[in-house]
Design a protein around this motif. Structure first.
Motif, PDB file in Angstrom:
ATOM      1  N   SER A 258       1.041  -1.070  -0.091  1.00 22.92           N
ATOM      2  CA  SER A 258      -0.030   0.085   0.039  1.00 22.92           C
ATOM      3  C   SER A 258       0.757   1.379  -0.074  1.00 22.92           C
ATOM      4  O   SER A 258       1.963   1.269   0.717  1.00 22.92           O
ATOM      5  CB  SER A 258      -0.979   0.130   1.328  1.00 22.92           C
ATOM      6  N   PHE A 259       0.448   2.236  -0.673  1.00 21.39           N
ATOM      7  CA  PHE A 259       1.505   3.489  -1.033  1.00 21.39           C
ATOM      8  C   PHE A 259       0.677   4.903  -1.306  1.00 21.39           C
ATOM      9  O   PHE A 259      -0.491   4.716  -2.023  1.00 21.39           O
ATOM     10  CB  PHE A 259       2.450   3.104  -1.801  1.00 21.39           C
ATOM     11  N   GLY A 260       1.081   6.071  -0.722  1.00 17.31           N
ATOM     12  CA  GLY A 260       0.432   7.100  -1.216  1.00 17.31           C
ATOM     13  C   GLY A 260       1.353   8.156  -1.087  1.00 17.31           C
ATOM     14  O   GLY A 260       2.435   8.137  -0.477  1.00 17.31           O
ATOM     15  N   TYR A 261       1.333   9.080  -2.172  1.00 18.86           N
ATOM     16  CA  TYR A 261       2.512  10.137  -2.285  1.00 18.86           C
ATOM     17  C   TYR A 261       2.147  11.045  -1.252  1.00 18.86           C
ATOM     18  O   TYR A 261       3.509  11.688  -0.725  1.00 18.86           O
ATOM     19  CB  TYR A 261       2.176  10.804  -3.619  1.00 18.86           C
ATOM     20  N   VAL A 262       1.146  11.305  -0.758  1.00 16.90           N
ATOM     21  CA  VAL A 262       0.955  12.234   0.764  1.00 16.90           C
ATOM     22  C   VAL A 262       0.222  11.284   1.490  1.00 16.90           C
ATOM     23  O   VAL A 262      -0.733  10.257   1.249  1.00 16.90           O
ATOM     24  CB  VAL A 262       0.179  13.316   0.265  1.00 16.90           C
ATOM     25  N   PRO A 263       0.378  11.253   2.786  1.00 12.45           N
ATOM     26  CA  PRO A 263      -0.261  10.394   3.765  1.00 12.45           C
ATOM     27  C   PRO A 263      -1.992  10.353   3.734  1.00 12.45           C
ATOM     28  O   PRO A 263      -2.545   9.207   3.923  1.00 12.45           O
ATOM     29  CB  PRO A 263      -0.123  11.043   5.278  1.00 12.45           C
ATOM     30  N   GLU A 264      -2.588  11.376   3.397  1.00 10.04           N
ATOM     31  CA  GLU A 264      -4.081  11.622   3.336  1.00 10.04           C
ATOM     32  C   GLU A 264      -4.695  10.815   2.111  1.00 10.04           C
ATOM     33  O   GLU A 264      -5.768  10.688   1.770  1.00 10.04           O
ATOM     34  CB  GLU A 264      -4.688  12.816   3.409  1.00 10.04           C
ATOM     35  N   LYS A 265      -3.695  10.352   1.119  1.00 11.31           N
ATOM     36  CA  LYS A 265      -4.415   9.667  -0.061  1.00 11.31           C
ATOM     37  C   LYS A 265      -3.534   8.562  -0.590  1.00 11.31           C
ATOM     38  O   LYS A 265      -2.462   8.612  -0.950  1.00 11.31           O
ATOM     39  CB  LYS A 265      -4.132  11.035  -1.356  1.00 11.31           C
ATOM     40  N   THR A 266      -4.099   7.601  -0.383  1.00 10.02           N
ATOM     41  CA  THR A 266      -3.606   6.247  -0.921  1.00 10.02           C
ATOM     42  C   THR A 266      -3.650   5.901  -2.297  1.00 10.02           C
ATOM     43  O   THR A 266      -4.890   5.831  -2.848  1.00 10.02           O
ATOM     44  CB  THR A 266      -3.952   5.162  -0.021  1.00 10.02           C
ATOM     45  N   VAL A 267      -2.612   5.682  -2.833  1.00 16.05           N
ATOM     46  CA  VAL A 267      -2.785   5.016  -4.375  1.00 16.05           C
ATOM     47  C   VAL A 267      -3.017   3.980  -4.855  1.00 16.05           C
ATOM     48  O   VAL A 267      -3.467   3.345  -5.564  1.00 16.05           O
ATOM     49  CB  VAL A 267      -1.383   6.069  -5.152  1.00 16.05           C
TER      50      VAL A 267
END
Length: 648
Positions: A415-424
């Motif tokens: 699991s990963f997101g470029y910013v904490p509040e949005k998981t890509v």
């Protein structure tokens, strides 16, 4: 309609300020823009850091200080010796006029008299004056020589320091993660190398010597002034707080505006770079007038900030100069009264008048240098912001060097997101055996490219693991990992140089024969041989003298030369026509042979022979299987494929 100034400034500055604090992209995702340029938070720390670049140049800087000291002393001594000359002439005309010589004046007179006697001259006024003027000429000659030596030495010191700063800045850029370049504009980064470092150069080359020389002159002049007349010195000193507070007040205001000017200049540079590089898009969409409006907004904002910075920096000199004239007038007026009452000689008043001006000149100069000083500090902090940006995390201790990587890739629960509040990406799991071809398809923004970014460790994953040959990629040396993964991207990039040099970029120790073999593998050899100088043809601006398909074939040749066991094709044929695509596919087929390949597909017809196809939507793998299996499901892949097939 053009965006408002507030929107433009927010785009070019706000996200960047957040990015610097976070060490990565702004909250808008991996494509934030701009870099902040604000008021220096700690001027003392910034100055100390700048002076730290003097290591290795300290001996030369000591020589600069010695020359500076000698130059200042010769200037002071010149005035010192003028007093007995004037008083000698005055005494010859009016014998009682020099009855109140100070101790300093008596010493100067005794010194010149001894020189006259040493050369066997008679004790006449003319002989005295000739010898005294000769001594002055020698002293001022020493001053000229030391001033010249000081300028040459300081130039070598300043240029050496600037060279180090540029090297450190460029070296730091090479160690910054892709996250940094995704979130900062190229034009703004370039502004650090040009405008900001140029301001630092001016500080080192001019302002620093002026500041040090001014301080030495102030101290030395004060000593000679108080030796001549403590009363006049007291009057002069009374004006110092006025000079100081006036300079600090104006300097504080100009410092704020110079920092704002640098930030506005960076925004303008960034907009120009973005517009020039995207000029074809601008023209295709008839966006010229809108660009002119937006640029006018930024340019107008920079003009306003430059006006304020230059105004407050420019009025410093005149204000301080007028204050100096007032101080000089009061000093001379009181000196005239002392002269009438024979508390001061004509020579003493004359040289004190000179010392009074000499005392105020460095103060005025220092005040005028404040604008340059604060501009340089603002630039230095912007440079150091880049240098202090969080670099790529160092390799773990005893990181694996993977001497013979095969390409067995396993992605598990990532699991990963470029910013904490949005998981890509959400709980992605997949595997690729050595030599297999894995394709990623899906809507724009589904997370396809993100997976390959994580594979290269352009970004580190937050949850889950990625292993190659059973080793977690976090435990593999980063340079080894990337050496074993080669990429062919949608956006081609070629460097200035020959075709041969650009292909060799894939492996710098490759021979010419290996380069040619890689070009043949990529189906690029035939078109290269048709160029004016074959492999020695020089490429213009990012390969502008080649077609898009030819540039892509060179990228494929570069990838073929690397011999990496893992290959990533990120929509490598999306920007070329179908006929060119088929030509490129022949090269890619040979390139993919015996390599673990990850393909991000623009045209689904290019992934039909993949071992496995992953269909992504909103960060999830919603379907997986080979071409026939996915078609039989008649799900999302079927919808995408049938739609693309009609387009083909």
């Amino acid at each position: 309609m053009a965006r408002s100034l507030e929107q433009l400034q927010k785009q070019y500055n706000s996200n960047a300020a957040k990015a610097f604090k976070m060490g990565g992209p702004g909250h808008g995702g991996p494509r934030g823009r701009g870099m902040a340029g604000g008021k220096p938070k700690d001027a003392g720390k910034t100055i100390a850091r700048l002076l730290g670049y003097m290591n290795g140049f300290r001996f030369r800087f000591v020589l600069v200080l010695v020359c500076m000291l000698l130059s200042t002393v010769t200037s002071l001594i010149g005035g010192y010796l003028m007093s007995p000359i004037i008083d000698k002439i005055t005494h010859a005309v009016k014998p009682d006029a020099a009855a109140n010589l100070t101790k300093m004046q008596q010493n100067a007179d005794t010194f010149i008299t001894k020189i006259v006697n040493l050369f066997g001259g008679d004790d006449t006024v003319m002989t005295y004056i000739i010898i005294a003027l000769s001594i002055l000429a020698c002293i001022y000659l020493v001053g000229i020589i030391t001033t010249y030596a000081q300028a040459r030495l300081m130039l070598s010191v300043s240029q050496g320091m600037i060279e180090r700063i540029r090297n450190d800045l460029f070296e730091k850029l090479q160690r910054l993660p892709v996250r940094f370049f995704d979130s900062h504009q190229t034009g703004e980064i370039m502004s650090r190398f040009t405008n900001d470092i140029d301001n630092i150069d001016v500080l080192f080359n001019n302002s620093l010597t002026s500041i040090v020389s001014g301080l030495v002159t102030i101290v030395g002049t004060f000593v000679f002034m108080i030796s001549t007349s403590w009363i006049l010195t007291l009057i002069t000193v009374v004006f110092i707080p006025i000079f100081t507070f006036g300079g600090l007040a104006i300097g504080k205001i100009s410092r704020k505006y110079y920092a704002a000017q640098q930030s506005a200049l960076g925004a303008v540079n960034g907009y120009i770079e973005e517009t020039v590089t995207g000029q074809k898009v601008v023209k295709v969409f008839n966006h010229e007038e809108c660009c002119v409006e937006e640029f006018a907004e930024l340019n107008n904002d920079m003009r306003d900030k430059q006006f304020k910075a230059q105004f407050w920096g420019g009025i410093m000199g005149p204000i301080m100069g007028n204050m100096s004239q007032i101080s000089f007038a009061v000093t001379v007026g009181v000196g005239g009264i002392l002269l009438i009452y024979q508390k001061l000689t004509v020579g003493g008043l004359t040289i004190f008048s000179g010392y009074s001006r000499q005392f105020s000149m460095p103060i005025n100069s220092l005040a005028q240098q404040m604008a340059t000083f604060f501009s340089a500090l603002a630039g230095a902090e912007r440079v150091f912001e880049v240098m202090d940006s969080v670099p790529e995390a160092p390799d773990v201790e005893n990181a694996d060097e993977m001497p013979s990587m095969k390409g067995d890739v396993v992605v598990k629960d990532v699991s990963f997101g470029y910013v904490p509040e949005k998981t890509v990406l959400k709980n992605i799991t997949l595997y690729a055996k050595p030599g297999q071809k894995i394709a990623f398809v899906g809507s724009t923004g589904a997370g396809k490219t993100t997976i390959t970014n994580l594979l290269n460790r352009f970004y580190d994953i937050e949850e889950g693991t990625i292993t190659i040959d059973g080793v977690d990629i976090k435990n593999i040396k980063r340079d080894v990992l990337r050496k074993n993964i080669t990429m062919v991207l949608q956006d081609t990039h070629l460097f200035s140089g020959t075709v041969m040099e650009n292909i060799r970029y894939g492996r710098l120790d490759a021979t010419d024969d290996e380069v040619i073999a890689a070009a043949k593998t990529a189906s690029a050899h035939s078109f290269i041989m048709r160029l004016s100088d074959g492999y020695n043809t020089r490429l213009e601006g990012d390969g502008a003298n080649l077609s898009q398909g030819q540039r892509q074939l060179l990228n494929i040749a570069r990838a073929a030369l690397s011999k990496a066991p893992i290959l990533v094709l990120d929509e490598a044929t999306s920007s070329v026509d179908t006929r060119t695509e088929r030509h490129i596919e022949h090269g890619m087929d040979r390139l993919m042979k015996n390599r673990t390949t990850f393909v991000i597909a623009h045209r689904l017809s290019t992934v039909r022979n993949s071992n496995a196809i992953m269909v992504l939507e909103q960060g999830n793998i919603i379907e997986r299987g080979n071409h026939e299996e996915l078609l039989s499901l008649k799900g999302r892949y079927y919808e995408l494929y049938t739609g693309m097939k009609e387009l083909d």
